[in-house]
Write a protein that holds these residues in place. Structure first.
Motif, PDB file in Angstrom:
ATOM      1  N   ILE A 147       0.829  -1.212   0.000  1.00 35.02           N
ATOM      2  CA  ILE A 147       0.000   0.000   0.000  1.00 35.02           C
ATOM      3  C   ILE A 147       0.857   1.253   0.000  1.00 35.02           C
ATOM      4  CG2 ILE A 147      -1.716   1.313   1.307  1.00 35.02           C
ATOM      5  CD1 ILE A 147      -2.848  -1.375   2.270  1.00 35.02           C
ATOM      6  N   THR A 148       1.858   1.285   0.858  1.00 33.09           N
ATOM      7  CA  THR A 148       2.697   2.483   0.950  1.00 33.09           C
ATOM      8  C   THR A 148       3.398   2.757  -0.385  1.00 33.09           C
ATOM      9  OG1 THR A 148       3.074   1.965   3.287  1.00 33.09           O
ATOM     10  CG2 THR A 148       4.527   3.610   2.269  1.00 33.09           C
ATOM     11  N   LYS A 149       3.917   1.692  -1.017  1.00 31.25           N
ATOM     12  CA  LYS A 149       4.594   1.846  -2.308  1.00 31.25           C
ATOM     13  C   LYS A 149       3.629   2.324  -3.386  1.00 31.25           C
ATOM     14  CE  LYS A 149       7.240  -0.758  -5.746  1.00 31.25           C
ATOM     15  NZ  LYS A 149       7.793  -2.103  -6.115  1.00 31.25           N
ATOM     16  N   LEU A 150       2.427   1.757  -3.409  1.00 28.91           N
ATOM     17  CA  LEU A 150       1.431   2.154  -4.410  1.00 28.91           C
ATOM     18  C   LEU A 150       1.028   3.620  -4.244  1.00 28.91           C
ATOM     19  CD1 LEU A 150      -0.829  -1.033  -4.397  1.00 28.91           C
ATOM     20  CD2 LEU A 150       0.550  -0.200  -6.319  1.00 28.91           C
ATOM     21  N   ILE A 151       0.909   4.042  -2.986  1.00 30.02           N
ATOM     22  CA  ILE A 151       0.533   5.440  -2.708  1.00 30.02           C
ATOM     23  C   ILE A 151       1.627   6.383  -3.199  1.00 30.02           C
ATOM     24  CG2 ILE A 151       0.370   7.093  -0.796  1.00 30.02           C
ATOM     25  CD1 ILE A 151      -2.249   5.800  -1.467  1.00 30.02           C
ATOM     26  N   LYS A 152       2.856   6.055  -2.886  1.00 27.96           N
ATOM     27  CA  LYS A 152       3.962   6.935  -3.296  1.00 27.96           C
ATOM     28  C   LYS A 152       4.051   7.040  -4.815  1.00 27.96           C
ATOM     29  CE  LYS A 152       6.833   6.379   0.823  1.00 27.96           C
ATOM     30  NZ  LYS A 152       8.110   5.864   1.389  1.00 27.96           N
ATOM     31  N   GLU A 153       3.800   5.943  -5.497  1.00 22.66           N
ATOM     32  CA  GLU A 153       3.843   5.979  -6.962  1.00 22.66           C
ATOM     33  C   GLU A 153       2.648   6.743  -7.526  1.00 22.66           C
ATOM     34  OE1 GLU A 153       3.965   1.921  -8.185  1.00 22.66           O
ATOM     35  OE2 GLU A 153       6.086   1.641  -7.663  1.00 22.66           O
ATOM     36  N   GLY A 154       1.461   6.525  -6.930  1.00 26.02           N
ATOM     37  CA  GLY A 154       0.254   7.152  -7.452  1.00 26.02           C
ATOM     38  C   GLY A 154       0.177   8.642  -7.207  1.00 26.02           C
ATOM     39  N   LEU A 165       2.523  11.946   2.290  1.00 27.88           N
ATOM     40  CA  LEU A 165       2.191  10.867   1.363  1.00 27.88           C
ATOM     41  C   LEU A 165       1.753   9.619   2.126  1.00 27.88           C
ATOM     42  CD1 LEU A 165       5.020  11.112  -1.349  1.00 27.88           C
ATOM     43  CD2 LEU A 165       2.567  11.337  -1.752  1.00 27.88           C
ATOM     44  N   GLU A 166       2.533   9.239   3.129  1.00 23.87           N
ATOM     45  CA  GLU A 166       2.245   8.014   3.868  1.00 23.87           C
ATOM     46  C   GLU A 166       0.940   8.122   4.667  1.00 23.87           C
ATOM     47  OE1 GLU A 166       5.568   6.739   6.160  1.00 23.87           O
ATOM     48  OE2 GLU A 166       6.801   6.291   4.391  1.00 23.87           O
ATOM     49  N   ARG A 167       0.593   9.334   5.036  1.00 25.94           N
ATOM     50  CA  ARG A 167      -0.652   9.506   5.799  1.00 25.94           C
ATOM     51  C   ARG A 167      -1.903   9.232   4.957  1.00 25.94           C
ATOM     52  NH1 ARG A 167       0.787  15.078   9.115  1.00 25.94           N
ATOM     53  NH2 ARG A 167       1.799  14.073  10.925  1.00 25.94           N
ATOM     54  N   THR A 168      -1.753   9.193   3.643  1.00 19.53           N
ATOM     55  CA  THR A 168      -2.920   8.955   2.793  1.00 19.53           C
ATOM     56  C   THR A 168      -3.211   7.468   2.591  1.00 19.53           C
ATOM     57  OG1 THR A 168      -1.660   8.962   0.716  1.00 19.53           O
ATOM     58  CG2 THR A 168      -2.454  11.097   1.523  1.00 19.53           C
ATOM     59  N   LYS A 169      -2.372   6.605   3.153  1.00 17.87           N
ATOM     60  CA  LYS A 169      -2.588   5.175   2.906  1.00 17.87           C
ATOM     61  C   LYS A 169      -3.904   4.687   3.512  1.00 17.87           C
ATOM     62  CE  LYS A 169       0.347   3.386   6.712  1.00 17.87           C
ATOM     63  NZ  LYS A 169       0.991   4.627   7.189  1.00 17.87           N
ATOM     64  N   ASN A 170      -4.383   5.372   4.558  1.00 17.64           N
ATOM     65  CA  ASN A 170      -5.686   4.967   5.111  1.00 17.64           C
ATOM     66  C   ASN A 170      -6.803   5.213   4.098  1.00 17.64           C
ATOM     67  OD1 ASN A 170      -5.527   7.779   5.387  1.00 17.64           O
ATOM     68  ND2 ASN A 170      -6.776   7.804   7.247  1.00 17.64           N
ATOM     69  N   MET A 171      -6.669   6.252   3.274  1.00 17.25           N
ATOM     70  CA  MET A 171      -7.686   6.531   2.265  1.00 17.25           C
ATOM     71  C   MET A 171      -7.635   5.500   1.125  1.00 17.25           C
ATOM     72  SD  MET A 171      -9.695   8.877   3.082  1.00 17.25           S
ATOM     73  CE  MET A 171      -9.745   9.725   4.665  1.00 17.25           C
ATOM     74  N   ASN A 206      -5.432  13.126  -0.694  1.00 17.40           N
ATOM     75  CA  ASN A 206      -6.344  12.173  -0.051  1.00 17.40           C
ATOM     76  C   ASN A 206      -7.463  11.740  -0.988  1.00 17.40           C
ATOM     77  OD1 ASN A 206      -5.942  11.642   3.087  1.00 17.40           O
ATOM     78  ND2 ASN A 206      -5.203  13.718   2.643  1.00 17.40           N
ATOM     79  N   LEU A 207      -7.975  12.692  -1.774  1.00 12.04           N
ATOM     80  CA  LEU A 207      -9.012  12.329  -2.752  1.00 12.04           C
ATOM     81  C   LEU A 207      -8.464  11.340  -3.777  1.00 12.04           C
ATOM     82  CD1 LEU A 207     -10.687  15.805  -3.420  1.00 12.04           C
ATOM     83  CD2 LEU A 207     -11.787  13.811  -2.379  1.00 12.04           C
ATOM     84  N   LEU A 208      -7.233  11.600  -4.219  1.00 15.78           N
ATOM     85  CA  LEU A 208      -6.629  10.727  -5.212  1.00 15.78           C
ATOM     86  C   LEU A 208      -6.332   9.348  -4.613  1.00 15.78           C
ATOM     87  CD1 LEU A 208      -5.660  10.509  -8.094  1.00 15.78           C
ATOM     88  CD2 LEU A 208      -3.462  11.480  -7.396  1.00 15.78           C
ATOM     89  N   ALA A 209      -5.856   9.314  -3.370  1.00 13.02           N
ATOM     90  CA  ALA A 209      -5.574   8.033  -2.704  1.00 13.02           C
ATOM     91  C   ALA A 209      -6.844   7.205  -2.559  1.00 13.02           C
ATOM     92  CB  ALA A 209      -4.943   8.285  -1.338  1.00 13.02           C
TER      93      ALA A 209
END
Length: 623
Positions: A147-154, A165-171, A206-209
C-alpha cells in the motif's frame, strides 16, 4: 449465501470488518467514514472503536495499535460482532494483536510495507520472521498489498512530503474496502473536501488516494469477488449514524427545548466523556451554554448554580472525575434542585484504562455519597438509546426536583448505530413546576412545601417574596431555615428517600425483551450488555433453547413489578462488565439468588460468552 455470477458478486447477509494499525494511521477516521457510507447504503450496523490507552505509544508497537470494528447487515444488528470476517492490518503489530479474533477462513488484507524488519522488531517478532506465511496462516485468505509503495507511486508529482504521502494510505484502504463491499464514496469525498479545505495539496492527495484504492480493487484482479449486503428493513423516517456521546448531547438539547429552559453544561475534559462537551458547544443556537471549568468540582458546582438560577444544569465525567463530583452531588440532593450527571464509565479504579469500557460505577452511583443520599439512576442500553435515556433522566430531574445519574460507558459513548430522528410530537412533555408570587399570597414563602409526590416547587432568584436559604446544612421543614433538630433531620432524610422511591409509581412496569413470562432462566441485564444479550437470545431461540431476557433502564428505583417478574423464573443470570454489582442490588432488594457472569477486561461481552453460560445452566444436572 447466494452468488450472482453475472457481476461476480456474492450477496451476503452480514459481515464483520476490523481495521487495525498505528494510532497515527487514521484507523478511527476511516472506520467512522466507512460507517457513514454503510449507513447511506441503508444497512443496519454496530461499531466498536478500540482506542489504545496510551496517548501516543511508540509507532509499530503492540500498545499503540488502534482498532475499529464494524458489523453491518441486511437485518437488525445489535453488536459489533464477536470475531471478524475481514481483518485489515497496516503493520505487523496490528496483525499480532488482532489475528486471534479473526474467524477461520477469514480474509486478511495486509499492508506488506508494514512488515519490514523494523516493524517486525517493534511487534516482537524475530527479524527473519514471516508472520503472513508461518504455519497456520493457510487457514486464512491473505491479500498482501504494498500500500505504501502504491501510494507513493500514485501521488508522485503532487509535491507532498514523505510523511504527508504516507498519511494517505488509510484513504487507499478505505477506497479499496468500499469497492469490495459496494459502498458509495461520495460522502467520503465530501468529508475530505471539508477536512482539508485549507490545504489544497493534502486535499487532492487524499481524494486521489481514495480513488486509487477504489480503482485498485476494481482493476488489480487480486480479489476474486465483490460482496453485496442488501439494505436492511427499517421503519420509514430520516436516519443518521450516531455515537452515544452525540446522542446524549442531542437528548440534553431536546429536553431543554421541551422543558422551555436553557442548558448550562459544566464540564472538565476527560476520556471518554469529552465529546458531549464538544457536541454541545456546536449547538449554542439552542440556548446552550458550555463551561469548561478548571476542575471537576467547579464543573458540577457551576451546574448546580445554574439550576438554582432556573437553567437545566448538566455535567458529565468518567472514572476519577465522578469521585470528585460526589460531594457536590450530595449538595444538589440537599438543595433538591434538578441536575443531570452523566457517568460515561471506563475501566478503573484510579486512572485505570481510560479508553476501555466497564460497568463498575453502579454501586458508586447508588451509594457513593456520605450520609443518606439516594438519587434516581437511569441506564442507556445502546448508542442511539443514549438520546432517550438522557431525555428521560432530564424529565425525572426537572419534574421531581432531584439530581439524577445517567449511566453510559465507553462502549456506548464511542459506538455508532443508525438513529431515526424523533419528532417533537413524539417526545413526552417536560413540565418544570416553578414557584410564583401566588405561593406567597397566604404568607411567607415556604420552600419545602411539597405536593402529594413529596416534590417541592422550583423557586427562582430575583422574584420578590420567594427569597429562601440555600446551602448544604440541613433544612427545616418546610421553611428551609437551618436546623439541627434531631427529629427534623430524620424527617427530612426520610422524605428525600421516599420522594425518590415514589418515582417507581410513575415509570413503566418492567417488561420482557424476549421470551416467556416465566420459565427456567431469565437473563437480567442493564446498560451496554443489551445488544449482546439480545443477539444471544435470538440465536438460542433459533436452536430451540428457551430463555427470557429483561433489560433494566431504571436502576433506582426499580420498577414496581420487578420482584414479581423475577419470582417467575428458576434461575436469574446477570451478565455485567464488573464483579457483580447489579447482583448485589437484586439480592439485597428481593432476597433471591442470582447467577453471575462477569467480565473485567475493558471489553464488552461476546455473544458466544453469553450463549455458553446459558447452555451451561440449562444443561446442568441441577438446572
Amino acid at each position: 449465501m447466494t452468488q450472482n455470477a453475472e457481476h461476480n458478486t456474492k450477496i451476503i447477509d452480514d459481515v464483520v470488518i476490523r481495521f487495525a494499525g498505528d494510532s497515527g494511521d487514521g484507523i478511527q477516521l476511516i472506520g467512522n467514514e466507512f460507517s457513514l457510507a454503510t449507513a447511506l447504503a441503508r444497512n443496519d450496523l454496530g461499531t466498536f472503536p478500540d482506542f489504545p490507552a496510551e496517548i501516543r505509544a511508540p509507532l509499530g508497537t503492540l500498545p499503540g495499535v488502534s482498532g475499529f470494528q464494524i458489523h453491518f447487515g441486511s437485518h437488525e444488528i445489535h453488536t459489533p460482532g464477536d470475531n471478524s470476517d475481514v481483518l485489515v492490518v497496516m503493520n505487523a503489530a496490528a496483525l499480532k494483536k488482532n489475528l486471534g479474533n479473526l474467524k477461520l477462513g477469514g480474509i486478511i488484507i495486509a499492508n506488506e510495507d508494514g512488515f519490514d524488519a523494523k516493524n517486525l522488531r517493534l511487534a516482537n517478532y524475530a527479524d527473519d520472521a514471516h508472520p503472513l506465511d508461518e504455519p497456520g496462516m493457510e487457514d486464512f485468505v491473505i491479500y498482501k498489498i504494498q500500500i505504501t509503495k502504491l501510494i507513493k507511486e500514485g501521488l508522485k508529482g503532487l509535491g507532498l512530503g514523505t510523511k504527508d504521502l504516507e498519511r494517505t494510505k488509510n484513504m487507499f484502504v478505505l477506497g479499496m474496502i468500499c469497492w469490495m463491499y459496494h459502498r458509495p464514496i461520495d460522502s467520503i469525498k465530501e468529508f475530505i473536501d471539508r477536512k482539508f479545505a485549507k490545504t489544497p495539496d493534502i486535499n487532492k492527495g487524499n481524494l486521489l488516494a481514495l480513488q486509487i484504492g477504489y480503482n485498485y480493487g476494481e482493476t488489480a484482479e487480486l480479489f476474486t469477488n465483490q460482496y453485496e449486503v442488501k439494505p436492511a428493513p427499517m421503519k420509514p423516517g430520516t436516519y443518521r449514524g450516531i455515537t452515544g456521546n452525540t446522542a446524549a448531547a442531542y437528548g440534553i438539547i431536546a429536553a431543554s427545548v421541551k422543558a422551555g429552559i436553557p442548558v448550562f453544561y459544566g464540564s472538565y475534559p476527560i476520556t471518554p466523556a469529552s465529546d458531549i462537551l464538544h457536541e454541545l458547544a456546536k449547538n449554542k443556537n439552542f440556548g446552550v451554554i458550555t463551561f469548561q471549568a478548571e476542575d471537576e468540582i467547579a464543573a458540577i458546582c457551576a451546574a448546580i448554580g445554574a439550576s438554582y438560577g432556573g437553567s437545566l444544569g448538566v455535567t458529565a465525567s468518567s472514572g476519577p472525575g465522578i469521585d470528585l463530583k460526589s460531594e457536590a452531588m450530595g449538595l444538589a440532593l440537599m438543595l433538591e434542585l434538578p441536575l443531570l450527571l452523566i457517568d460515561v464509565q471506563r475501566a478503573g479504579p484510579s486512572t485505570g484504562m481510560p479508553t476501555k469500557t466497564e460497568q463498575a460505577d453502579l454501586l458508586h452511583a447508588m451509594y457513593g455519597r456520605h450520609g443518606e443520599a439516594p438519587v434516581p439512576i437511569i441506564a442507556a442500553c445502546s448508542p442511539s438509546d443514549c438520546f432517550d435515556a438522557v431525555y428521560e433522566a432530564v424529565k425525572i430531574a426537572v419534574e421531581w426536583m432531584t439530581p439524577v445519574f445517567l449511566m453510559s460507558d465507553g462502549y456506548l459513548a464511542n459506538g455508532t448505530e443508525p438513529w431515526k430522528f424523533p419528532t417533537s410530537d413524539s417526545l413526552r412533555p417536560i413540565n418544570p413546576n416553578f414557584a410564583t408570587k401566588a405561593d406567597v399570597e397566604t404568607g411567607k414563602f415556604q420552600p419545602y412545601i411539597r405536593d402529594e409526590r413529596l416534590v417541592r416547587k422550583w423557586p427562582l432568584p430575583g422574584i420578590a417574596g420567594l427569597e429562601n436559604r440555600i446551602g448544604g446544612i440541613e433544612k427545616e421543614d418546610p421553611t428551609g431555615n437551618i436546623s439541627y433538630d434531631p427529629l427534623n433531620h430524620e424527617k427530612m432524610v426520610r422524605i428525600r428517600a421516599q420522594k425518590v422511591a415514589n418515582i417507581a409509581d410513575h415509570i413503566p412496569p418492567q417488561s420482557l425483551d424476549a421470551g416467556k413470562e416465566g420459565g427456567k432462566l431469565l437473563i437480567l441485564g442493564w446498560g451496554s450488555t443489551y445488544g449482546t444479550i439480545k443477539t444471544a437470545c435470538q440465536q438460542l431461540h433459533s436452536e430451540g433453547v428457551e430463555v427470557s431476557h429483561a433489560h433494566l433502564r431504571y436502576l433506582n428505583p426499580f420498577p414496581r413489578n420487578l420482584g414479581h417478574l423475577l419470582s417467575k423464573f428458576d434461575h436469574i443470570l446477570i451478565p455485567e462488565i464488573n464483579t457483580g454489582q447489579l447482583s448485589v442490588l437484586i439480592r439485597d432488594k428481593y432476597l433471591i439468588n442470582t447467577i453471575n457472569l462477569n467480565k473485567i477486561q475493558g471489553l464488552p461481552f461476546t455473544v458466544a460468552e453469553i450463549i455458553d453460560k446459558v447452555k451451561g445452566i440449562i444443561l446442568s444436572p441441577k438446572g
